[in-house]
Design a protein around this motif. Structure first.
Motif, PDB file in Angstrom:
ATOM      1  N   LYS A  11      -5.319   9.445  -2.787  1.00 35.75           N
ATOM      2  CA  LYS A  11      -4.356  10.490  -2.445  1.00 35.75           C
ATOM      3  C   LYS A  11      -2.904  10.045  -2.611  1.00 35.75           C
ATOM      4  O   LYS A  11      -2.010  10.882  -2.731  1.00 35.75           O
ATOM      5  CB  LYS A  11      -4.576  10.951  -0.996  1.00 35.75           C
ATOM      6  CG  LYS A  11      -5.996  11.448  -0.717  1.00 35.75           C
ATOM      7  CD  LYS A  11      -6.415  12.539  -1.697  1.00 35.75           C
ATOM      8  CE  LYS A  11      -7.828  13.036  -1.397  1.00 35.75           C
ATOM      9  NZ  LYS A  11      -8.315  13.972  -2.435  1.00 35.75           N
ATOM     10  N   THR A  12      -2.680   8.741  -2.608  1.00 39.95           N
ATOM     11  CA  THR A  12      -1.326   8.226  -2.747  1.00 39.95           C
ATOM     12  C   THR A  12      -1.316   7.054  -3.707  1.00 39.95           C
ATOM     13  O   THR A  12      -2.363   6.441  -3.980  1.00 39.95           O
ATOM     14  CB  THR A  12      -0.760   7.743  -1.397  1.00 39.95           C
ATOM     15  OG1 THR A  12      -1.530   6.608  -0.950  1.00 39.95           O
ATOM     16  CG2 THR A  12      -0.813   8.843  -0.345  1.00 39.95           C
ATOM     17  N   ARG A  13      -0.135   6.726  -4.183  1.00 38.23           N
ATOM     18  CA  ARG A  13       0.006   5.554  -5.040  1.00 38.23           C
ATOM     19  C   ARG A  13      -0.334   4.282  -4.259  1.00 38.23           C
ATOM     20  O   ARG A  13      -0.919   3.336  -4.802  1.00 38.23           O
ATOM     21  CB  ARG A  13       1.444   5.483  -5.568  1.00 38.23           C
ATOM     22  CG  ARG A  13       1.676   4.362  -6.557  1.00 38.23           C
ATOM     23  CD  ARG A  13       3.065   4.396  -7.124  1.00 38.23           C
ATOM     24  NE  ARG A  13       4.082   4.270  -6.070  1.00 38.23           N
ATOM     25  CZ  ARG A  13       5.280   3.746  -6.279  1.00 38.23           C
ATOM     26  NH1 ARG A  13       5.627   3.329  -7.483  1.00 38.23           N
ATOM     27  NH2 ARG A  13       6.154   3.670  -5.305  1.00 38.23           N
ATOM     28  N   GLU A  14       0.019   4.256  -2.970  1.00 32.10           N
ATOM     29  CA  GLU A  14      -0.298   3.094  -2.148  1.00 32.10           C
ATOM     30  C   GLU A  14      -1.799   2.855  -2.082  1.00 32.10           C
ATOM     31  O   GLU A  14      -2.268   1.719  -2.179  1.00 32.10           O
ATOM     32  CB  GLU A  14       0.262   3.273  -0.728  1.00 32.10           C
ATOM     33  CG  GLU A  14       1.764   3.184  -0.618  1.00 32.10           C
ATOM     34  CD  GLU A  14       2.459   4.500  -0.979  1.00 32.10           C
ATOM     35  OE1 GLU A  14       1.757   5.487  -1.302  1.00 32.10           O
ATOM     36  OE2 GLU A  14       3.699   4.545  -0.938  1.00 32.10           O
ATOM     37  N   ALA A  15      -2.571   3.938  -1.899  1.00 32.97           N
ATOM     38  CA  ALA A  15      -4.026   3.804  -1.818  1.00 32.97           C
ATOM     39  C   ALA A  15      -4.604   3.293  -3.126  1.00 32.97           C
ATOM     40  O   ALA A  15      -5.522   2.457  -3.134  1.00 32.97           O
ATOM     41  CB  ALA A  15      -4.649   5.148  -1.452  1.00 32.97           C
ATOM     42  N   LEU A  16      -4.086   3.779  -4.242  1.00 30.13           N
ATOM     43  CA  LEU A  16      -4.555   3.317  -5.552  1.00 30.13           C
ATOM     44  C   LEU A  16      -4.232   1.839  -5.746  1.00 30.13           C
ATOM     45  O   LEU A  16      -5.099   1.049  -6.174  1.00 30.13           O
ATOM     46  CB  LEU A  16      -3.906   4.146  -6.664  1.00 30.13           C
ATOM     47  CG  LEU A  16      -4.129   3.663  -8.098  1.00 30.13           C
ATOM     48  CD1 LEU A  16      -5.604   3.591  -8.433  1.00 30.13           C
ATOM     49  CD2 LEU A  16      -3.396   4.571  -9.079  1.00 30.13           C
TER      50      LEU A  16
END
Length: 206
Positions: free
Chosen positions: A26-31
């Motif tokens: 859902k976010t760039r951080e999660a990826l």
């Protein structure tokens, strides 16, 4: 680095739509955290396999030599070791990233295992041993960033790291085979648990 990479960049390089990326993360951080976990998982799996072949790899000078070389070959592992904000961005301060860094470079559970099996120098406390291990590991890993190119080949630097840790952390008397076998079993179980945790989280992401 984290700051310069966008979800559009990732989707373009992967040849998929941006919406497909967001189906999983859902976010760039999660990826980005998933990518870091994948690299950590590969390292932990390799350590478990090598511990099964070589009992002495459980000793700090042998173990950190392998982790140091893997950090050179795997830039994201190195970024975790150093909490490199240029690569990790805001994730450098994230609790999950900090925990992964500790697993690699200054694990208090590992140091307690060394003390339990009589391998840690008796004059060292857990706190002082942790400080030595973390400082030495980071110093060797960070030498290039500090411009300290002394021309030593990579393997020679890894051997020096092993020498420093053996002399500073390990008892002068080598462990007997029974103590080494117990340490190896405990260290293997520790890394297997770490690998399983990262694997489970990655499987949930997919």
């Amino acid at each position: 680095g984290y700051r310069r990479v966008t979800i559009d960049d990732v989707a373009s390089r992967a040849g998929i739509g941006k919406g497909t990326v967001y189906l999983h993360w859902k976010t760039r951080e999660a990826l980005f955290w998933a990518v870091l976990q994948r690299e950590a998982l590969r390292l932990f799996d390799r350590l478990v396999a090598e511990l099964g072949r070589e009992p002495t790899l459980a000793l700090p000078h042998r173990l950190m030599r392998v982790i140091f070389l893997e950090g050179v070959r795997r830039p994201l592992v190195r970024a975790l070791l150093l909490a490199d904000a240029a690569v990790l961005g805001n994730l450098a301060q994230d609790e999950s990233v900090r925990a992964a860094q500790q697993d690699l470079a200054e694990n208090p559970d590992y140091l307690q295992m060394l003390a339990d099996e009589g391998i840690l120098r008796p004059e060292l406390s857990g706190v002082t041993a942790q400080h030595i291990l973390a400082s030495v590991a980071r110093g060797f890993s960070n030498a290039d960033e500090l411009g300290e190119d002394d021309g030593l080949p990579l393997e020679a630097r890894a051997d020096l790291l092993a020498y420093v840790l053996r002399r500073s952390l390990e008892n002068d008397t080598p462990p007997d085979s029974a103590d080494l076998a117990k340490l190896n079993a405990r260290v293997t179980a520790m890394f297997q648990a770490m690998a399983d945790g990262h694997r489970e989280q990655l499987q949930r992401a997919y």
